[in-house]
Write a protein that holds these residues in place. Structure first.
Motif, mmCIF file in Angstrom:
data_model
loop_
_atom_site.group_PDB
_atom_site.id
_atom_site.type_symbol
_atom_site.label_atom_id
_atom_site.label_comp_id
_atom_site.label_asym_id
_atom_site.label_seq_id
_atom_site.Cartn_x
_atom_site.Cartn_y
_atom_site.Cartn_z
ATOM 1 N N GLY A 154 108.250 59.340 78.308
ATOM 2 C CA GLY A 154 107.785 57.979 78.079
ATOM 3 C C GLY A 154 107.586 57.118 79.298
ATOM 4 O O GLY A 154 106.992 56.034 79.201
ATOM 5 N N ILE A 155 108.058 57.563 80.465
ATOM 6 C CA ILE A 155 108.016 56.704 81.646
ATOM 7 C C ILE A 155 106.587 56.334 82.031
ATOM 8 O O ILE A 155 106.314 55.210 82.462
ATOM 9 C CB ILE A 155 108.740 57.375 82.854
ATOM 10 C CG1 ILE A 155 108.816 56.415 84.044
ATOM 11 C CG2 ILE A 155 108.057 58.678 83.235
ATOM 12 C CD1 ILE A 155 109.590 55.158 83.788
ATOM 13 N N GLY A 156 105.652 57.266 81.863
ATOM 14 C CA GLY A 156 104.264 56.969 82.217
ATOM 15 C C GLY A 156 103.697 55.855 81.367
ATOM 16 O O GLY A 156 103.139 54.875 81.879
ATOM 17 N N LEU A 157 103.870 55.976 80.052
ATOM 18 C CA LEU A 157 103.330 54.975 79.137
ATOM 19 C C LEU A 157 104.053 53.641 79.279
ATOM 20 O O LEU A 157 103.424 52.579 79.208
ATOM 21 C CB LEU A 157 103.441 55.484 77.699
ATOM 22 C CG LEU A 157 102.666 54.701 76.632
ATOM 23 C CD1 LEU A 157 101.190 54.629 76.973
ATOM 24 C CD2 LEU A 157 102.864 55.339 75.259
ATOM 25 N N SER A 158 105.370 53.664 79.482
ATOM 26 C CA SER A 158 106.111 52.410 79.643
ATOM 27 C C SER A 158 105.719 51.710 80.937
ATOM 28 O O SER A 158 105.651 50.474 80.987
ATOM 29 C CB SER A 158 107.622 52.675 79.616
ATOM 30 O OG SER A 158 108.010 53.500 80.694
ATOM 31 N N THR A 159 105.455 52.487 81.983
ATOM 32 C CA THR A 159 104.999 51.896 83.241
ATOM 33 C C THR A 159 103.612 51.296 83.076
ATOM 34 O O THR A 159 103.300 50.244 83.647
ATOM 35 C CB THR A 159 104.983 52.948 84.362
ATOM 36 O OG1 THR A 159 106.289 53.533 84.477
ATOM 37 C CG2 THR A 159 104.598 52.325 85.691
ATOM 38 N N VAL A 160 102.785 51.970 82.265
ATOM 39 C CA VAL A 160 101.464 51.416 81.948
ATOM 40 C C VAL A 160 101.610 50.044 81.295
ATOM 41 O O VAL A 160 100.926 49.075 81.656
ATOM 42 C CB VAL A 160 100.676 52.371 81.020
ATOM 43 C CG1 VAL A 160 99.451 51.669 80.426
ATOM 44 C CG2 VAL A 160 100.232 53.606 81.780
ATOM 45 N N GLU A 161 102.524 49.954 80.326
ATOM 46 C CA GLU A 161 102.748 48.681 79.639
ATOM 47 C C GLU A 161 103.326 47.632 80.585
ATOM 48 O O GLU A 161 102.983 46.449 80.499
ATOM 49 C CB GLU A 161 103.678 48.886 78.444
ATOM 50 C CG GLU A 161 103.029 49.619 77.287
ATOM 51 C CD GLU A 161 101.824 48.884 76.755
ATOM 52 O OE1 GLU A 161 101.977 47.753 76.257
ATOM 53 O OE2 GLU A 161 100.715 49.441 76.837
ATOM 54 N N LEU A 162 104.199 48.051 81.484
ATOM 55 C CA LEU A 162 104.760 47.137 82.472
ATOM 56 C C LEU A 162 103.649 46.569 83.354
ATOM 57 O O LEU A 162 103.560 45.351 83.570
ATOM 58 C CB LEU A 162 105.792 47.872 83.332
ATOM 59 C CG LEU A 162 106.319 47.116 84.566
ATOM 60 C CD1 LEU A 162 107.096 45.882 84.153
ATOM 61 C CD2 LEU A 162 107.187 48.034 85.426
ATOM 62 N N LEU A 163 102.796 47.460 83.870
ATOM 63 C CA LEU A 163 101.690 47.013 84.721
ATOM 64 C C LEU A 163 100.717 46.152 83.934
ATOM 65 O O LEU A 163 100.185 45.160 84.450
ATOM 66 C CB LEU A 163 100.973 48.224 85.319
ATOM 67 C CG LEU A 163 101.764 49.027 86.362
ATOM 68 C CD1 LEU A 163 100.985 50.269 86.782
ATOM 69 C CD2 LEU A 163 102.081 48.169 87.579
ATOM 70 N N ASN A 164 100.486 46.531 82.672
ATOM 71 C CA ASN A 164 99.594 45.753 81.817
ATOM 72 C C ASN A 164 100.117 44.333 81.652
ATOM 73 O O ASN A 164 99.352 43.355 81.711
ATOM 74 C CB ASN A 164 99.466 46.437 80.457
ATOM 75 C CG ASN A 164 98.497 45.732 79.534
ATOM 76 O OD1 ASN A 164 97.501 45.182 79.971
ATOM 77 N ND2 ASN A 164 98.788 45.727 78.247
ATOM 78 N N SER A 165 101.421 44.196 81.453
ATOM 79 C CA SER A 165 102.023 42.873 81.319
ATOM 80 C C SER A 165 101.934 42.091 82.622
ATOM 81 O O SER A 165 101.633 40.894 82.629
ATOM 82 C CB SER A 165 103.485 43.009 80.878
ATOM 83 O OG SER A 165 104.082 41.743 80.730
#
Length: 397
Positions: free
Chosen positions: A198-209
């Motif tokens: 999940g780290i890739g997708l969660s980092t995507v969401e972090l960057l998106n935010s």
């Protein structure tokens, strides 16, 4: 019903902004938006996008209890991270207390979101819809009462926490799969496997935010909290749109994921139909926005919002990108294309920093909308490129 619940929930959020703007003032609504901007990246990262990962993951076969234990750890990490952030922001004691209560509100919202995740994976969308409806009604009542009676940002934020806890303990927990099963501690190997997946997708969401909030940080620092408040109130049209798209995605993601497992071609056929449906909705929304956008703005927020025609025009462009980037993101997640999403969001994040300093500092409010549009445009072009590549080399071949 989930769409109705999400619309009511979006209206609930909108009512909060309207009441703060009209009863407390632009400074308070700017401060409220600043709280959202500070906690948003931490919230999304701590959630680890389990709402997408659990229904679509193929490599793990863990029980919901394991994912629940993982979420519990990341949720406490969210509180710790929020406390660290508070040490580096310029807030007085009263504002820091408001922020801490807001953090606790998000903590319980994260706990509720995992129950939603379990039910999404089981295709039990009806519960989630009812939960949103009940929470929206309770929140609107308590938040409105607190706003009119006390005219205090502290007590209005506290009403959010109370509403969230009431719904969580008296309704949501009854529909949790993990809460009714034997509790087992998560092992290091299980934690590591979920983290790696999940780290890739969660980092995507972090960057998106961060991409979404960088313009807010720049507005607050180089202009005024009141300017941030104006930007935040207009941007709530984007948040409402985003929530509706997410709700529809949640309703169809499990079915689309099964189609993708059987045939990528069938998935894309259903996905393009979904995109076409949204296109019709967008056309209707744009007509309303162009004809009555500024009138709606003044009617909702008051005479102080007269004269923002240019910003409303930019908002119309932004809403188009909001819808389709969220749809493309769902498609990429269903095919477990996380690394390229990370690259796309990383690129957009760098662009957001550069353009925010170049455009927002001299042009203020209008510049903030332009920067957000540029960010979405870069992201959308990248997402389309990845999906075209996937179609060409994974489906056609």
């Amino acid at each position: 019903m989930n769409i109705v619940g999400t619309l009511l929930f979006a209206i609930n959020q909108w009512v909060q902004v309207i009441l703060i703007t009209r009863l407390l003032g632009l400074y308070e609504v700017g401060l409220f938006s600043y709280f959202l901007a500070l906690t948003g990246p931490l919230v999304l990262f701590s959630r680890f996008m389990l709402s997408v990962l659990v229904p679509t993951q193929r490599k793990l076969s863990y029980d919901y209890v394991i994912f629940h234990e993982f979420r519990k750890i990341t949720n406490y990490a969210f509180i710790l991270g929020s406390v660290v952030v508070m040490l580096f922001v310029d807030l007085n004691i009263y504002e820091s207390l408001c922020l801490m209560i807001f953090v606790l509100f998000k903590f319980y919202e994260n706990k509720e979101e995992f129950i939603y995740t379990e039910n999404i994976a089981e295709a039990r969308i009806g519960f989630m819809a009812k939960s949103k409806i009940y929470k929206s009604i309770v929140t609107i009542v308590l938040f409105t009462a607190a706003s009119f009676m006390f005219r205090s940002l502290l007590l209005t934020v506290l009403s959010l926490l109370v509403s969230q806890m009431l719904i969580y303990y008296f309704y949501d927990r009854r529909f949790s799969f993990s809460a009714t099963r034997v509790k087992i501690g998560i092992r290091w190997m299980e934690f590591r496997n979920i983290f790696i997946l999940g780290i890739g997708l969660s980092t995507v969401e972090l960057l998106n935010s961060l991409v979404s909030n960088i313009p807010r940080y720049i507005l607050e620092h180089y202009h005024t909290v009141e300017t941030l408040g104006i930007f935040a109130t207009i941007m709530y049209f984007v948040i409402i749109t985003n929530n509706v798209v997410v709700a529809i995605n949640q309703s169809v993601v499990a079915g689309l994921a099964k189609e993708a497992q059987n045939s990528a071609g069938n998935f894309y056929h259903s996905f393009f139909r979904l995109c076409g449906m949204f296109l019709l909705i967008i056309i209707a929304g744009e007509v309303i926005l162009l004809l009555f956008g500024n009138d709606i703005l003044v009617l909702v927020y008051g005479e102080q919002f007269m004269g923002f025609e240019k910003e409303m025009l930019l908002l119309g462009v932004l809403l188009i990108f909001t819808v389709y980037t969220k749809l493309f993101e769902m498609a990429l997640s269903i095919f477990n294309i996380y690394n390229l999403q990370l690259l796309l969001q990383g690129t957009t994040f760098i662009a957001a920093i550069i353009f925010s300093f170049i455009i927002i500092i001299p042009y203020g409010l209008s510049g903030a909308f332009i920067v957000v549009i540029i960010n979405y445009l870069i992201l959308a072009l990248g997402q389309v490129g990845v999906l075209v590549y996937h179609w060409k080399y994974k489906v056609s071949s």
